[in-house]
Motif scaffolding. Structure first.
Motif, short mmCIF file in Angstrom:
data_model
loop_
_atom_site.label_atom_id
_atom_site.label_comp_id
_atom_site.label_asym_id
_atom_site.label_seq_id
_atom_site.Cartn_x
_atom_site.Cartn_y
_atom_site.Cartn_z
N TYR A 57 0.83 -1.20 0.00
CA TYR A 57 0.00 0.00 0.00
C TYR A 57 0.87 1.26 0.00
O TYR A 57 0.56 2.25 -0.65
CB TYR A 57 -0.92 0.04 1.21
N GLN A 58 1.95 1.21 0.77
CA GLN A 58 2.86 2.36 0.86
C GLN A 58 3.49 2.63 -0.51
O GLN A 58 3.54 3.77 -0.96
CB GLN A 58 3.94 2.06 1.91
N PHE A 59 3.98 1.58 -1.14
CA PHE A 59 4.59 1.74 -2.46
C PHE A 59 3.56 2.27 -3.47
O PHE A 59 3.86 3.16 -4.27
CB PHE A 59 5.17 0.42 -2.98
N LEU A 63 4.00 5.79 -5.49
CA LEU A 63 4.09 5.77 -6.95
C LEU A 63 3.00 6.63 -7.57
O LEU A 63 3.26 7.42 -8.49
CB LEU A 63 4.01 4.33 -7.47
N GLU A 64 1.77 6.48 -7.09
CA GLU A 64 0.65 7.26 -7.62
C GLU A 64 0.87 8.76 -7.42
O GLU A 64 0.62 9.55 -8.32
CB GLU A 64 -0.66 6.83 -6.95
N ARG A 65 1.35 9.14 -6.23
CA ARG A 65 1.59 10.56 -5.96
C ARG A 65 2.71 11.13 -6.83
O ARG A 65 2.73 12.32 -7.09
CB ARG A 65 1.91 10.75 -4.47
N PRO A 69 2.33 4.58 -12.49
CA PRO A 69 1.30 3.57 -12.24
C PRO A 69 1.70 2.67 -11.06
O PRO A 69 2.86 2.26 -10.95
CB PRO A 69 1.25 2.76 -13.54
N SER A 70 0.75 2.41 -10.20
CA SER A 70 1.04 1.55 -9.05
C SER A 70 1.23 0.10 -9.47
O SER A 70 1.94 -0.66 -8.82
CB SER A 70 -0.04 1.66 -7.99
N TYR A 71 0.57 -0.26 -10.57
CA TYR A 71 0.78 -1.59 -11.14
C TYR A 71 1.29 -1.40 -12.55
O TYR A 71 0.70 -0.63 -13.30
CB TYR A 71 -0.52 -2.41 -11.16
N PRO A 72 2.40 -1.97 -12.90
CA PRO A 72 3.19 -2.99 -12.20
C PRO A 72 4.29 -2.44 -11.30
O PRO A 72 5.12 -3.18 -10.81
CB PRO A 72 3.80 -3.78 -13.33
N GLY A 73 4.29 -1.14 -11.06
CA GLY A 73 5.38 -0.53 -10.30
C GLY A 73 5.63 -1.16 -8.94
O GLY A 73 6.78 -1.43 -8.57
N THR A 74 4.56 -1.38 -8.18
CA THR A 74 4.72 -1.94 -6.84
C THR A 74 5.39 -3.31 -6.89
O THR A 74 6.32 -3.60 -6.15
CB THR A 74 3.36 -2.03 -6.12
#
Length: 173
Positions: A57-59, A63-65, A69-74
């Motif tokens: 969730y933190q990642f 990333l979003e901020r 993109p949170s996916y696949p970034g996380t």
């Protein structure tokens, strides 16, 4: 970070002769504190501020901020950490997974109502999970505080919450 915290606890016990140890952590330090407490019975109480419940969730939020993109970034972050460390799974440090191993050690959760990184509703959820597991837990919310800013926005309240919590914990209540 967990090894560092354990070294500090070792030092406090060895050099200062501490017979009672409580840990105060903020953000990732809070996650480190609860992760250490799950396997270290010397940690007798935890005050955790602005703590995430799951590292993913933190990642995702960071990333979003940052406009990514949170996916696949996380999951790329998890895979990269796994590869670079020779097999360390960062998910093993998820605070939500430590709940069942805390026993009856008291926990104070503090959180800012304006925290858009570690969301207040998730902290409320971990409070409920801790209580359901029989952990004595309190949640204190600082109105208007962002991530990691509870002590800045509500200094008097935060000081009283932490002081009263540790005083009661040391006294056994």
């Amino acid at each position: 970070e967990q090894d560092d915290l354990r070294a500090v606890i070792d030092w406090v016990e060895r050099e200062k002769g501490a017979s009672w140890i409580g840990v105060l952590g903020n953000s990732m330090g809070a996650a480190t504190a609860i992760t250490e407490a799950r396997s270290d019975p010397r940690v007798q109480a935890l005050a955790l501020d602005s703590m995430h419940t799951r590292l993913a969730y933190q990642f995702e939020r960071r990333l979003e901020r940052a406009g990514h993109p949170s996916y696949p970034g996380t999951w790329a972050i998890f895979a990269g950490a796994f590869a670079r460390t020779g097999g360390l799974d960062l998910r093993q440090a998820d605070p939500a997974d430590a709940i069942d191993e805390l026993g009856a050690r008291p926990v104070l959760l503090t959180h800012g109502s304006a925290d858009d990184e570690s969301l207040l509703e998730r902290t409320g959820g971990i409070r409920d999970d801790l209580a359901a597991a029989g952990v004595p837990v309190k949640l204190r919310v600082c109105e208007g505080a962002g991530h990691g800013m509870v002590d800045d926005v509500c200094p008097d309240g935060y000081a009283a919450w932490v002081r009263d919590f540790f005083s009661a914990a040391v006294a056994g209540g």
